[in-house]
Design a protein around this motif. Structure first.
Motif, PDB file in Angstrom:
ATOM      1  N   GLY A  27      -4.869 -43.715  50.134  1.00  0.00           N
ATOM      2  CA  GLY A  27      -4.556 -43.727  51.504  1.00  0.00           C
ATOM      3  C   GLY A  27      -4.078 -45.174  51.787  1.00  0.00           C
ATOM      4  O   GLY A  27      -3.877 -45.319  53.316  1.00  0.00           O
ATOM      5  N   VAL A  28      -3.912 -46.026  50.851  1.00  0.00           N
ATOM      6  CA  VAL A  28      -3.429 -47.713  51.450  1.00  0.00           C
ATOM      7  C   VAL A  28      -2.016 -47.532  51.654  1.00  0.00           C
ATOM      8  O   VAL A  28      -1.576 -48.084  52.233  1.00  0.00           O
ATOM      9  N   LEU A  29      -1.310 -46.738  50.662  1.00  0.00           N
ATOM     10  CA  LEU A  29       0.230 -46.598  51.014  1.00  0.00           C
ATOM     11  C   LEU A  29       0.365 -45.444  51.512  1.00  0.00           C
ATOM     12  O   LEU A  29       0.250 -44.249  51.096  1.00  0.00           O
ATOM     13  N   ARG A  30       0.929 -45.503  52.925  1.00  0.00           N
ATOM     14  CA  ARG A  30       1.255 -44.312  53.827  1.00  0.00           C
ATOM     15  C   ARG A  30       2.749 -44.244  54.141  1.00  0.00           C
ATOM     16  O   ARG A  30       3.361 -45.390  54.117  1.00  0.00           O
ATOM     17  N   THR A  36       6.523 -53.101  62.077  1.00  0.00           N
ATOM     18  CA  THR A  36       6.071 -54.252  61.316  1.00  0.00           C
ATOM     19  C   THR A  36       6.132 -55.356  62.217  1.00  0.00           C
ATOM     20  O   THR A  36       6.422 -55.330  63.509  1.00  0.00           O
ATOM     21  N   LYS A  37       5.671 -56.546  61.389  1.00  0.00           N
ATOM     22  CA  LYS A  37       5.708 -57.676  62.463  1.00  0.00           C
ATOM     23  C   LYS A  37       6.786 -58.310  63.044  1.00  0.00           C
ATOM     24  O   LYS A  37       7.027 -59.002  63.992  1.00  0.00           O
ATOM     25  N   ALA A  38       8.077 -57.799  62.415  1.00  0.00           N
ATOM     26  CA  ALA A  38       9.355 -58.353  62.602  1.00  0.00           C
ATOM     27  C   ALA A  38       9.982 -57.397  63.575  1.00  0.00           C
ATOM     28  O   ALA A  38      11.052 -57.594  64.112  1.00  0.00           O
ATOM     29  N   GLY A  39       9.131 -56.339  64.070  1.00  0.00           N
ATOM     30  CA  GLY A  39       9.471 -55.374  65.017  1.00  0.00           C
ATOM     31  C   GLY A  39      10.421 -54.275  64.412  1.00  0.00           C
ATOM     32  O   GLY A  39      10.964 -53.453  65.472  1.00  0.00           O
ATOM     33  N   ARG A  40      10.525 -54.109  63.069  1.00  0.00           N
ATOM     34  CA  ARG A  40      11.291 -53.202  62.679  1.00  0.00           C
ATOM     35  C   ARG A  40      10.150 -51.706  62.447  1.00  0.00           C
ATOM     36  O   ARG A  40       9.028 -51.909  62.233  1.00  0.00           O
ATOM     37  N   LEU A  41      10.916 -50.682  62.545  1.00  0.00           N
ATOM     38  CA  LEU A  41      10.324 -49.423  62.390  1.00  0.00           C
ATOM     39  C   LEU A  41      10.312 -49.092  60.796  1.00  0.00           C
ATOM     40  O   LEU A  41      11.418 -48.582  60.392  1.00  0.00           O
ATOM     41  N   SER A  42       9.333 -48.963  60.090  1.00  0.00           N
ATOM     42  CA  SER A  42       9.415 -48.938  58.830  1.00  0.00           C
ATOM     43  C   SER A  42       8.738 -47.477  58.466  1.00  0.00           C
ATOM     44  O   SER A  42       7.888 -47.317  59.099  1.00  0.00           O
ATOM     45  N   PRO A  43       9.475 -46.894  57.277  1.00  0.00           N
ATOM     46  CA  PRO A  43       9.127 -45.732  56.833  1.00  0.00           C
ATOM     47  C   PRO A  43       7.637 -45.686  56.003  1.00  0.00           C
ATOM     48  O   PRO A  43       7.359 -44.469  55.689  1.00  0.00           O
ATOM     49  N   TYR A  44       7.255 -46.924  55.720  1.00  0.00           N
ATOM     50  CA  TYR A  44       6.082 -46.684  55.039  1.00  0.00           C
ATOM     51  C   TYR A  44       5.371 -48.176  55.288  1.00  0.00           C
ATOM     52  O   TYR A  44       5.769 -49.147  55.839  1.00  0.00           O
ATOM     53  N   PHE A  45       3.927 -48.230  54.826  1.00  0.00           N
ATOM     54  CA  PHE A  45       3.160 -49.173  55.240  1.00  0.00           C
ATOM     55  C   PHE A  45       2.022 -49.064  54.303  1.00  0.00           C
ATOM     56  O   PHE A  45       1.417 -48.268  53.597  1.00  0.00           O
ATOM     57  N   PHE A  46       1.702 -50.363  53.872  1.00  0.00           N
ATOM     58  CA  PHE A  46       0.673 -50.879  52.556  1.00  0.00           C
ATOM     59  C   PHE A  46      -0.336 -51.780  53.622  1.00  0.00           C
ATOM     60  O   PHE A  46      -0.097 -52.801  53.812  1.00  0.00           O
ATOM     61  N   ASN A  47      -1.648 -51.019  53.164  1.00  0.00           N
ATOM     62  CA  ASN A  47      -2.527 -51.968  53.911  1.00  0.00           C
ATOM     63  C   ASN A  47      -3.857 -52.061  52.987  1.00  0.00           C
ATOM     64  O   ASN A  47      -4.824 -51.306  52.702  1.00  0.00           O
ATOM     65  N   ALA A  48      -3.836 -53.258  52.481  1.00  0.00           N
ATOM     66  CA  ALA A  48      -4.737 -53.550  51.270  1.00  0.00           C
ATOM     67  C   ALA A  48      -6.116 -53.612  51.937  1.00  0.00           C
ATOM     68  O   ALA A  48      -7.065 -53.609  51.124  1.00  0.00           O
ATOM     69  N   GLY A  49      -6.386 -53.695  53.115  1.00  0.00           N
ATOM     70  CA  GLY A  49      -7.741 -53.926  53.654  1.00  0.00           C
ATOM     71  C   GLY A  49      -8.284 -52.445  53.588  1.00  0.00           C
ATOM     72  O   GLY A  49      -9.743 -52.533  53.670  1.00  0.00           O
ATOM     73  N   ASN A 213      14.342 -41.706  53.761  1.00  0.00           N
ATOM     74  CA  ASN A 213      14.166 -42.762  54.722  1.00  0.00           C
ATOM     75  C   ASN A 213      13.831 -44.314  54.158  1.00  0.00           C
ATOM     76  O   ASN A 213      14.382 -45.195  54.913  1.00  0.00           O
ATOM     77  N   ILE A 214      13.164 -44.193  53.208  1.00  0.00           N
ATOM     78  CA  ILE A 214      13.159 -45.635  52.689  1.00  0.00           C
ATOM     79  C   ILE A 214      14.450 -46.122  52.129  1.00  0.00           C
ATOM     80  O   ILE A 214      14.627 -47.486  52.483  1.00  0.00           O
ATOM     81  N   GLU A 215      15.296 -45.407  51.470  1.00  0.00           N
ATOM     82  CA  GLU A 215      16.304 -45.943  51.085  1.00  0.00           C
ATOM     83  C   GLU A 215      17.403 -46.119  52.242  1.00  0.00           C
ATOM     84  O   GLU A 215      18.027 -47.162  52.111  1.00  0.00           O
ATOM     85  N   ASP A 216      17.150 -45.484  53.349  1.00  0.00           N
ATOM     86  CA  ASP A 216      17.975 -45.900  54.622  1.00  0.00           C
ATOM     87  C   ASP A 216      17.426 -47.060  55.091  1.00  0.00           C
ATOM     88  O   ASP A 216      18.209 -48.073  55.601  1.00  0.00           O
ATOM     89  N   TYR A 217      16.220 -47.383  55.175  1.00  0.00           N
ATOM     90  CA  TYR A 217      15.661 -48.693  55.510  1.00  0.00           C
ATOM     91  C   TYR A 217      16.170 -49.846  54.715  1.00  0.00           C
ATOM     92  O   TYR A 217      16.358 -50.805  55.339  1.00  0.00           O
ATOM     93  N   ARG A 218      16.131 -49.501  53.377  1.00  0.00           N
ATOM     94  CA  ARG A 218      16.278 -50.469  52.657  1.00  0.00           C
ATOM     95  C   ARG A 218      17.866 -50.923  52.511  1.00  0.00           C
ATOM     96  O   ARG A 218      18.244 -52.175  52.635  1.00  0.00           O
ATOM     97  N   ARG A 219      18.639 -50.047  53.047  1.00  0.00           N
ATOM     98  CA  ARG A 219      20.162 -50.437  53.271  1.00  0.00           C
ATOM     99  C   ARG A 219      20.316 -51.308  54.489  1.00  0.00           C
ATOM    100  O   ARG A 219      21.001 -52.148  54.480  1.00  0.00           O
ATOM    101  N   ARG A 220      19.308 -51.137  55.331  1.00  0.00           N
ATOM    102  CA  ARG A 220      19.467 -52.143  56.605  1.00  0.00           C
ATOM    103  C   ARG A 220      18.869 -53.200  56.451  1.00  0.00           C
ATOM    104  O   ARG A 220      19.211 -54.560  56.762  1.00  0.00           O
TER     105      ARG A 220
END
Length: 225
Positions: A27-30, A36-49, A213-220
């Motif tokens: 459940g660390v990669l969701r 994100t900190k940059a204000g983008r809406l990311s389709p994935y999130f990695f929380n090492a904590g 969703n990730i590929e679309d995000y990556r294109r941007r």
């Protein structure tokens, strides 16, 4: 990695996809919608904590050790920036020792002590070629502070090792990891990159929407490797 394990696993990048599978499993990669900190809406999130128990930390440390050896970076000491990097450097040192590579480690305090041993460095003295171990590089603040501590100690920065490289633009056309590499002239290695995340998801029939969703995000927002 030993010759025996390399022979059993001919793909030298396999551990990267194994890490992605592991991060999803615990459940660390969701996947979803995350700001994100940059204000983008990311389709994935990695929380090492969220690697917050002994078993997951031990497994994470083994992946860090594998990535350190696979990177080809020559180093004499591991350095963990406070605070997340402290546990990561210690765990990686233990995992490297288990693989037959015993190296010292150290970390910094946020505020220097004026009693006892004093100073703001704990553990082995900063010397030789130093590999900085951290979770991710966002703004690069902790890495830059680490580089200054290494310089002040008269040691040499060998490189930076992180868990995930999102391979995405920062304020300009470069990613935060590319900026660190450019500014300090050191390699930045990661256990896994966005390429590895996508490669892992493509092997899973149920991940089609996340892949799109990730590929679309990556294109941007993506950067060239």
């Amino acid at each position: 990695m030993s010759a025996a394990s390399a022979a059993a696993n001919p793909d030298p990048r396999a551990f990267r996809r194994e890490f992605v599978d592991f991060a999803i499993r615990v459940g660390v990669l969701r996947f979803g919608e995350f700001k994100t900190k940059a204000g983008r809406l990311s389709p994935y999130f990695f929380n090492a904590g969220l690697f917050n128990d002994g078993a997951s930390l031990g497994e994470l440390s083994r992946f860090y050790a594998q990535a350190a050896l696979a990177s080809g970076i020559r180093f004499d000491l591991l350095f963990g920036p406070a605070y997340k990097g402290i546990t990561l450097a210690a765990g990686t040192a233990m995992a490297l020792a288990a693989l037959g590579h015993n190296v010292p480690y150290s970390f910094n305090r946020k505020e220097a002590k004026d009693h006892g041993e004093g100073g703001n460095i704990v553990g082995a003295p900063l010397s030789g070629r130093v590999l900085v171990v951290d979770d991710v590089i966002s703004a690069g603040t902790s890495v830059r502070e680490s580089m200054e501590l290494i310089r002040q100690a008269g040691a040499a920065a060998a490189g930076v090792l992180i868990a995930v490289d999102r391979q995405e633009k920062g304020q300009g056309e470069l990613s935060a990891t590319q900026e660190v590499g450019r500014d300090f002239g050191v390699p930045v290695a990661a256990i896994a990159t966005l390429d590895d995340i996508l490669a892992t998801l493509r092997s899973r029939p149920d991940q089609k929407s996340n892949i799109e969703n990730i590929e679309d995000y990556r294109r941007r927002y993506g950067v060239a490797a």
